[in-house]
Design an enzyme around this catalytic site. Structure first.
Site, PDB file in Angstrom:
ATOM      1  N   ASP A 162       6.140 -10.563  -3.148  1.00 54.26           N
ATOM      2  CA  ASP A 162       4.742 -10.990  -3.005  1.00 54.26           C
ATOM      3  C   ASP A 162       3.950 -10.894  -4.299  1.00 54.26           C
ATOM      4  O   ASP A 162       4.267 -10.084  -5.189  1.00 54.26           O
ATOM      5  CB  ASP A 162       4.032 -10.153  -1.939  1.00 54.26           C
ATOM      6  CG  ASP A 162       4.556 -10.444  -0.543  1.00 54.26           C
ATOM      7  OD1 ASP A 162       5.232 -11.471  -0.375  1.00 54.26           O
ATOM      8  OD2 ASP A 162       4.297  -9.643   0.371  1.00 54.26           O
ATOM      9  N   GLU A 214      -3.039  -9.996  -4.086  1.00 55.01           N
ATOM     10  CA  GLU A 214      -4.235 -10.689  -3.619  1.00 55.01           C
ATOM     11  C   GLU A 214      -5.412  -9.720  -3.660  1.00 55.01           C
ATOM     12  O   GLU A 214      -5.228  -8.505  -3.677  1.00 55.01           O
ATOM     13  CB  GLU A 214      -4.023 -11.205  -2.192  1.00 55.01           C
ATOM     14  CG  GLU A 214      -2.887 -12.210  -2.073  1.00 55.01           C
ATOM     15  CD  GLU A 214      -2.579 -12.569  -0.629  1.00 55.01           C
ATOM     16  OE1 GLU A 214      -3.267 -12.042   0.264  1.00 55.01           O
ATOM     17  OE2 GLU A 214      -1.654 -13.360  -0.408  1.00 55.01           O
ATOM     18  N   ALA A 229       0.822  -1.210   0.000  1.00 53.06           N
ATOM     19  CA  ALA A 229       0.000   0.000   0.000  1.00 53.06           C
ATOM     20  C   ALA A 229       0.860   1.266   0.000  1.00 53.06           C
ATOM     21  O   ALA A 229       0.678   2.154  -0.835  1.00 53.06           O
ATOM     22  CB  ALA A 229      -0.931  -0.016   1.211  1.00 53.06           C
ATOM     23  N   GLN A 243      -4.069  -0.709  -2.382  1.00 54.24           N
ATOM     24  CA  GLN A 243      -2.934  -0.637  -3.307  1.00 54.24           C
ATOM     25  C   GLN A 243      -3.480  -0.273  -4.685  1.00 54.24           C
ATOM     26  O   GLN A 243      -3.717  -1.131  -5.533  1.00 54.24           O
ATOM     27  CB  GLN A 243      -2.183  -1.966  -3.245  1.00 54.24           C
ATOM     28  CG  GLN A 243      -1.678  -2.227  -1.831  1.00 54.24           C
ATOM     29  CD  GLN A 243      -1.127  -3.611  -1.591  1.00 54.24           C
ATOM     30  OE1 GLN A 243      -0.675  -4.277  -2.507  1.00 54.24           O
ATOM     31  NE2 GLN A 243      -1.146  -4.061  -0.337  1.00 54.24           N
ATOM     32  N   CYS A 261       2.150 -21.605  29.877  1.00 52.89           N
ATOM     33  CA  CYS A 261       1.189 -22.239  30.786  1.00 52.89           C
ATOM     34  C   CYS A 261      -0.198 -21.617  30.638  1.00 52.89           C
ATOM     35  O   CYS A 261      -1.217 -22.301  30.797  1.00 52.89           O
ATOM     36  CB  CYS A 261       1.667 -22.140  32.228  1.00 52.89           C
ATOM     37  SG  CYS A 261       1.821 -20.458  32.836  1.00 52.89           S
ATOM     38  N   VAL A 294      14.460  -8.625   0.399  1.00 48.11           N
ATOM     39  CA  VAL A 294      15.714  -7.950   0.758  1.00 48.11           C
ATOM     40  C   VAL A 294      16.066  -8.388   2.183  1.00 48.11           C
ATOM     41  O   VAL A 294      15.428  -7.990   3.158  1.00 48.11           O
ATOM     42  CB  VAL A 294      15.571  -6.420   0.659  1.00 48.11           C
ATOM     43  CG1 VAL A 294      16.877  -5.735   1.040  1.00 48.11           C
ATOM     44  CG2 VAL A 294      15.165  -6.034  -0.764  1.00 48.11           C
TER      45      VAL A 294
END
Length: 1007
Positions: free
Chosen positions: A468, A471, A439, A478, A594, A514
């Site tokens: 990437d 999507e 973005a 973006q 725990c 990178v």
């Protein structure tokens, strides 16, 4: 259709839903907006609100495309100019394709003082850019008078100055002023007193403010508080008063509280009323009077236009003095005024016809967020003016001749009017490396294109890398990507889209991560060719790495980031500022093991538990299984070694998986059903057996008290939708890892199936025999085929609803929450926590990229330290804080020797150069002798360590054992303190070259 019944496309809007919430999203999707003015600021706002998902937008503009528009409007092309298209005609289709859910209209009728404004009644918000003040006042008056009021926003950018004005009516109700998620804070004690005092558990800060209200739950003893809201008076970060509790039962134990979100009503005045006594937001506390000074100067600019029917001429000193006098005149009419700032008025006059694209991006992001507030009532609105100046960009350029700023008939005329031709050329020559292309990366590329950064004809370049693929969820922010780009590489796709904005750029798109593994590509030679590094990353670890490489190679770095409506920018300049690694954010709080395993207290614990179970069962175990059989390809040889009692790591777990491997869908159902009992019944019974409900600690207090919750075993019920969902989703995932076809037929379970005995932590001889027997049986039954020695590990993917991953996590988390009486989270919240999703919205992304791009201009110009600004903002509140960059710190070693993070000492050796030679070289070159030498994590020389003095005669080559192609290493050295008893003093990194002709770059040699 009612707003609250609309379905939201989560695959597109998921990141934004976490910022705004579904109610605000649905209100937005029922709202129409009128937006006038399609220059740089107008198209920024159009982009942001269409990405956000309003119902409809009408874009209005009357002007024709000109060449200079190419430098400020990223949706106008050269072809639009050549064909004399109207700006709105050119922009309309490109804005419309940003979001298929938004209806985008265009209009080009004249909008002036004679226009009948009744057409605006069909809009919920009107936003004007490029409009004279007289028209803004008329439209605002009309909007304010309507019932209900039409929300009005006026925005302007002139050269180095920008303003935003908001009027949302006399009674504007906001449901959630901050948007912060209410956290459950556990209670240590509540006093029986007037006032009663609440103390938080384990020294946790409550984060409350006096006057806020909180809601109590699960309090024992003082039960009357449960479900009631009390107003607080803060006493300390860990305690607060809640009024009279003296009439209640004494507090026993447990309980927690939540902040109650209280709606708030805001009152707005019309622009006419606000002109003389403006309410302003102050972004830069080093210039507290600047907003009022810019207010006066921009009102004077409106007067100048009314009197001369034009803007001041570029670089004209005479017009500048006229504007200074007009500003003084306007200032006298203001009730709320500040001392005159003549320099600002002159700079505004000289640049008023110009445009700074990053300034439009920053202000456009903020104005867009105000528009979303106007439509939804989510977040506190701006009251009522926001002013921003970029005077630091132009201050150092005032001595340039007027010719520098004169138009040349190209796309950079607007920019040239602000910064001059020489600075434009500096931008054209820049060689920039941008890491990340999400973005912020898309917004940065847009700004770089409009600024003309990295032009081919000037030997400039923008190199960027992102591994990437695109999507669907990326499309909401973006803006360079479209639906047909899904599953294509981000970097190369963004490069193509950027070249459409500015074909003159030289862009080199890489698909690499990178990181240390790619240092052979992004080596010192690569960095030596750069002027600047830009990070557009979404994680701290990657930022720290890129920062370390930038510091090592003496390159400026521009960093920015967002989380929801919050954003930050940081400028890092060699020898002037600290670096990103100079400050450390507090580490993310980890959930104790725990707590996850046995004592969850809040929903985040159950979600993380479910996520861990997914990882263990469907990713880790299959991976271990595959690795084992890749190492031990023959089951027979494994059996023989086990029979000889040889140690084979992972053998028992792998044989167990092999012997229980399902071969059909029904077996997967059985496995899932058995897991249900293990997770939600037997674990609870085991825990209650170990710690019965009446268990007490040594001090007599109950074991099961807040934040510990006792579990309640769950009996499986096939008619319970959540039980059914867990079994089906788990079975599907088992089917996937075992490569078994998934069946949609009716689910049946055998409630008489016996669960195999639990495998103990230590392996007994009986279990060894059992494992051997299981493997013998598998071999005899011919079950050890290549197919059965392979599993398909799953990689958790939160955004694909068809894969069943989130189905399993949501069902498992909800069942565990039920078991521990924790309020169940909806799927949306579960997905955010399990997927570690960072909430995001285009408005903040645009603003942060605009602000950091202003700093880019200063870096390109080689400006001094006082010119640079860092920024933090939260558009929800709203607050914008500009601060000076962090000055570089010097560490003193001796009275005459100091260093900063940017310093690096250099020693050049040769093949026979010993450690003793190295220590002597440091002493001779830099005047101080090292007492310790370290390479990475290896201590090369520590005098007190046994045998280290013998190393002095060894060669550096032998001690370090460099790779064949390694020219140098960076060593850490320490020096003796001046006073006995003090710790050794750290020094700067010492770069040791293995040969004298090590091709050390001039800057690294200190030349």
């Amino acid at each position: 259709m009612a707003a609250d019944s609309m379905e939201i496309d989560d695959s597109l809007y998921s990141r934004q839903r976490y910022v705004l919430g579904d109610s605000a999203m649905q209100q937005m999707a029922q709202s129409s907006v009128f937006l006038s003015g399609m220059a740089g600021l107008g198209v920024e706002i159009a982009k942001n609100i269409v990405l956000a998902g309003v119902k409809a937008v009408t874009l209005h503009d009357t002007k024709q495309c000109e060449t200079k528009d190419l430098g400020c409007n990223f949706f106008i092309r050269q072809d639009d100019v050549l064909n004399h298209r109207k700006r709105v005609e050119a922009v309309h289709p490109r804005v419309a394709e940003l979001n298929p859910y938004v209806h985008v209209d265009s209009s080009s009728f004249p909008l002036d003082l004679s226009t009948d404004l009744n057409f605006l009644r069909r809009y919920q918000c009107v936003i004007l850019t490029e409009a004279r003040l007289s028209l803004q006042k008329k439209v605002d008056e009309f909007c304010h008078s309507q019932q209900p009021p039409i929300r009005f926003i006026g925005c302007d950018t002139y050269g180095i100055c920008a303003r935003v004005f908001c009027d949302f009516g006399e009674h504007f109700e906001v449901s959630d002023p901050t948007g912060e998620e209410a956290k459950e804070i556990f209670i240590q004690n509540i006093t029986l007193d007037d006032p009663g005092v609440v103390t938080c558990m384990d020294g946790r800060t409550h984060g409350l403010q006096t006057g806020q209200s909180i809601l109590f739950r699960e309090v024992n003893g003082m039960d009357q508080l449960n479900g009631t809201a009390r107003q607080v008076t803060v006493l300390s970060p860990y305690s607060f008063a809640i009024g009279d509790t003296s009439g209640l039962q004494p507090y026993a134990h447990g309980g927690f509280f939540l902040l109650v979100k209280t709606p708030r009503t805001y009152s707005f005045e019309t622009m006419e009323h606000q002109l003389c006594e403006p309410k302003v937001l102050t972004p830069d506390f080093s210039k507290p009077e600047a907003p009022l000074q810019i207010h006066a100067a921009m009102l004077a600019l409106d007067d100048f236009q009314e009197e001369h029917n034009r803007l001041p001429n570029i670089g004209c000193c005479q017009d500048a003095e006229v504007l200074v006098r007009l500003t003084e005149r306007v200032n006298h009419t203001l009730t709320n005024r500040a001392p005159l700032w003549p320099e600002l008025a002159r700079c505004l006059s000289r640049t008023a016809q110009g445009s700074l694209p990053p300034l439009a991006a920053a202000v456009g992001g903020m104005a867009s967020q105000e528009l979303l507030k106007a439509l939804t009532g989510k977040f506190a609105p701006l009251q009522q003016w926001f002013y921003l100046d970029a005077i630091e960009v132009v201050k150092p350029l005032q001595s340039l001749s007027a010719e520098e700023f004169i138009p040349r008939g190209d796309r950079y005329d607007g920019l040239r009017a602000c910064i001059g031709e020489s600075m434009c050329l500096e931008l054209h020559k820049l060689r920039v490396f941008m890491v990340g292309c999400g973005a912020i990366g898309c917004e940065m590329l847009k700004n770089l294109a409009l600024l003309g950064v990295g032009l081919a004809q000037n030997s400039g370049q923008v190199c960027m890398s992102d591994p990437d693929l695109i999507e669907k969820s990326n499309l909401n922010r973006q803006f360079l990507f479209r639906p047909h780009h899904i599953q294509k590489p981000k970097s190369s796709t963004a490069a193509d889209a950027t070249l459409e904005i500015n074909p003159e750029m030289e862009i080199d798109a890489h698909l690499n991560k990178v990181c240390p593994a790619t240092e052979s590509i992004y080596n010192d030679l690569f960095y030596s060719r750069l002027h600047l590094v830009v990070t557009a990353l979404d994680n701290v670890e990657a930022r720290r790495y890129v920062d370390s490489r930038s510091v090592s190679n003496q390159k400026a770095l521009l960093d920015s980031g967002t989380m929801g409506t919050k954003g930050h920018t940081e400028v890092i300049v060699p020898n002037l500022t600290e670096s990103y690694n100079s400050h450390r954010d507090p580490p993310e709080e980890e959930i104790p093991f725990c707590t996850l395993k046995s004592f969850p207290a809040i929903i985040e614990h159950t979600i993380q538990w479910a996520r861990d179970k997914f990882e263990s069962a469907f990713a880790h175990k299959p991976s271990i299984y595959n690795m084992f059989w890749e190492t031990h390809s023959s089951a027979e040889s494994v059996l023989q070694r086990m029979q000889r009692r040889e140690s084979l790591e992972g053998a028992f777990q792998v044989v167990k998986l092999l012997s229980r491997r399902p071969s059909q869908w029904e077996h997967c159902i059985t496995m899932a059903r058995l897991k249900f009992d293990k997770y939600f019944k037997r674990k609870a019974l085991q825990l209650l057996h170990s710690f019965p409900l009446d268990t007490r600690l040594k001090d007599g207090s109950l074991f099961w008290q807040s934040p510990k919750r006792p579990p309640s075993p769950i009996e499986f019920d096939l008619t319970d939708a959540l039980h059914f969902s867990f079994v089906v989703s788990a079975a599907r995932l088992y089917a996937q890892i075992y490569n078994i076809p998934y069946s949609e037929k009716r689910i049946e379970t055998d409630e008489n199936v016996k669960k195999p005995d639990q495998m103990k932590l230590s392996v007994s001889s009986e279990e060894e025999r059992e494992a051997i027997a299981q493997l013998e049986e598998a071999i005899a039954a011919d079950h050890v085929t290549p197919e059965r020695l392979r599993m398909s590990p799953l990689i958790f993917e939160k955004d694909d609803d068809a894969n069943g991953h989130m189905d399993f996590v949501a069902a498992a988390s909800s069942l565990r929450a039920r078991m521990y009486a924790i309020e169940v989270a909806d799927r949306l919240k579960t997905k955010r926590i399990a997927g570690k999703i960072i909430p995001a919205i285009a408005t903040a992304t645009a603003a942060v990229a605009g602000l950091v791009s202003l700093e880019l201009v200063k870096v390109a110009g080689g400006y001094g330290f006082e010119s640079f600004n860092n920024c933090f903002f939260n558009l929800a509140i709203p607050v914008v804080v500009l601060t000076e960059a962090a000055p570089v710190r010097k560490t003193q070693i001796r009275e005459d020797i100091s260093f900063s993070i940017w310093d690096r000492w250099v020693v050049c050796g040769h093949q026979d150069f010993t450690l003793s030679n190295f220590i002597n070289a440091v002493r001779e070159q830099y005047g101080i002798e090292p007492t310790m030498v370290v390479h990475g994590v290896k201590m090369l020389y520590v005098p007190v360590m046994p045998g280290h003095n013998k190393r002095l005669k060894l060669t550096m080559q032998k001690l370090i054992k460099p790779a064949v192609d390694r020219r140098y290493v960076d060593l850490t050295v320490s020096f003796a303190p001046e006073s006995d008893g003090d710790e050794d003093l750290p020094g700067p990194p010492v770069r040791y070259y293995f040969t004298r002709d090590g091709d050390a770059p001039p800057d690294s040699l200190g030349l």
